[in-house]
Design a protein around this motif. Structure first.
Motif, PDB file in Angstrom:
ATOM      1  N   GLN A  78       0.850  -1.186   0.000  1.00  0.00           N
ATOM      2  CA  GLN A  78       0.000   0.000   0.000  1.00  0.00           C
ATOM      3  C   GLN A  78       0.885   1.235   0.000  1.00  0.00           C
ATOM      4  N   THR A  83      -5.323   4.852  -0.708  1.00  0.00           N
ATOM      5  CA  THR A  83      -5.928   3.572  -1.092  1.00  0.00           C
ATOM      6  C   THR A  83      -5.420   3.173  -2.475  1.00  0.00           C
ATOM      7  N   ASN A  85      -2.560   0.456  -4.238  1.00  0.00           N
ATOM      8  CA  ASN A  85      -1.710  -0.701  -3.997  1.00  0.00           C
ATOM      9  C   ASN A  85      -0.849  -1.017  -5.216  1.00  0.00           C
TER      10      ASN A  85
END
Length: 273
Positions: A78, A83, A85
């Motif tokens: 991450q 948010t 990845n």
């Protein structure tokens, strides 16, 4: 014009049965040169249902690959508190579905390339440079290889040997060195009303994966620890080689580890290498 099977090998200083130089001394595609725009268009015209089927196994299909190869690894990172990845994948290209190389035992590779050639360049590899003059969909005679040419796209022909054998009550141990002779392959094709065309990709369902999936974890571990794990496959023979050549397949594949029955039963007709 493609020479007769009896004319092989083309390069007398190469391995038995080679067709080196058929498409030029610098060729890296081999029989994939048979995949032309015309064959792709003709294949598309046969589509009826439009159902898409993946012929690849998952990269992590085998938790412990055979021959001591590294297992698939995935790490997800991450990025800070966002948010977002990043995926980092590490895997051996022979730990799952693969296209195999040729002529390892002769200390050279397709068209006479050496180990040093492969280590010091991208020849016979999966990378290449698309020449500006090359029309999209055409193959280059130089260093552009099949990935840059759109991959292997054409008419696929599936011979479902396993279903055919079961329908006749024929016993064939997929986890043993069981050779499938040409005579049986032709009978499968006849039962399916299959007609072969130049440039086809031949796919054979032997039932190996179906049998493999019945094994316990302990049985799988015992199998992969063998130096030469036994498996069903086509017969290593002159008739098989002649048929593959005369029919004009662009590529061959199957659900078994080495296409031919393994361990190889005839080093004189070593399909795997």
């Amino acid at each position: 014009m493609k020479p007769f099977f009896s004319a092989l090998p083309l390069r007398k200083d190469g391995p038995p049965g080679n067709a080196w130089g058929l498409f030029g001394d610098d060729d890296e595609l081999g029989m994939l040169n048979l995949l032309k725009k015309e064959t792709t268009r003709a294949a598309a015209e046969e589509i009826v249902e439009g159902i898409r089927v993946s012929t690849d196994l998952a990269l992590d299909r085998f938790s412990t690959p055979a021959f001591g190869r590294q297992a698939f690894q995935q790490k997800i990172y991450q990025k800070a508190l966002r948010t977002v990845n990043d995926d980092i994948l590490t895997f051996n290209t022979q730990a799952s579905t693969q296209w195999d190389g040729c002529n390892q035992e002769h200390k050279c590779y397709f068209n006479g390339r050496t180990q040093e050639d492969l280590k010091s360049s991208t020849t016979n590899g999966i990378h290449g440079e698309q020449p500006a003059w090359l029309e999209i969909g055409e193959y280059s005679p130089g260093n552009t290889v099949w990935v840059e040419k759109g991959g292997i796209v054409g008419r696929g022909v599936l011979l479902d040997f396993r279903s055919w054998a079961e329908s006749l009550g024929l016993k064939s141990d997929a986890l043993a060195t069981t050779s499938i002779p040409l005579e049986q392959l032709l009978k499968v094709a006849e039962s399916q009303n299959v007609e072969f065309r130049t440039g086809d990709t031949l796919l054979i369902r032997s039932g190996y994966l179906k049998a493999f999936d019945t094994l316990s974890d302990d049985e799988v571990q015992a199998l992969i620890k063998q130096s030469h794990p036994s498996a069903i496959g086509v017969e290593s023979s002159n008739p098989i080689l002649r048929w593959l050549w005369d029919t004009g397949f662009a590529a061959v594949a199957g659900d078994m580890p080495s296409f031919e029955a393994w361990p190889c039963q005839s080093e004189e007709y070593f399909l795997h290498e």
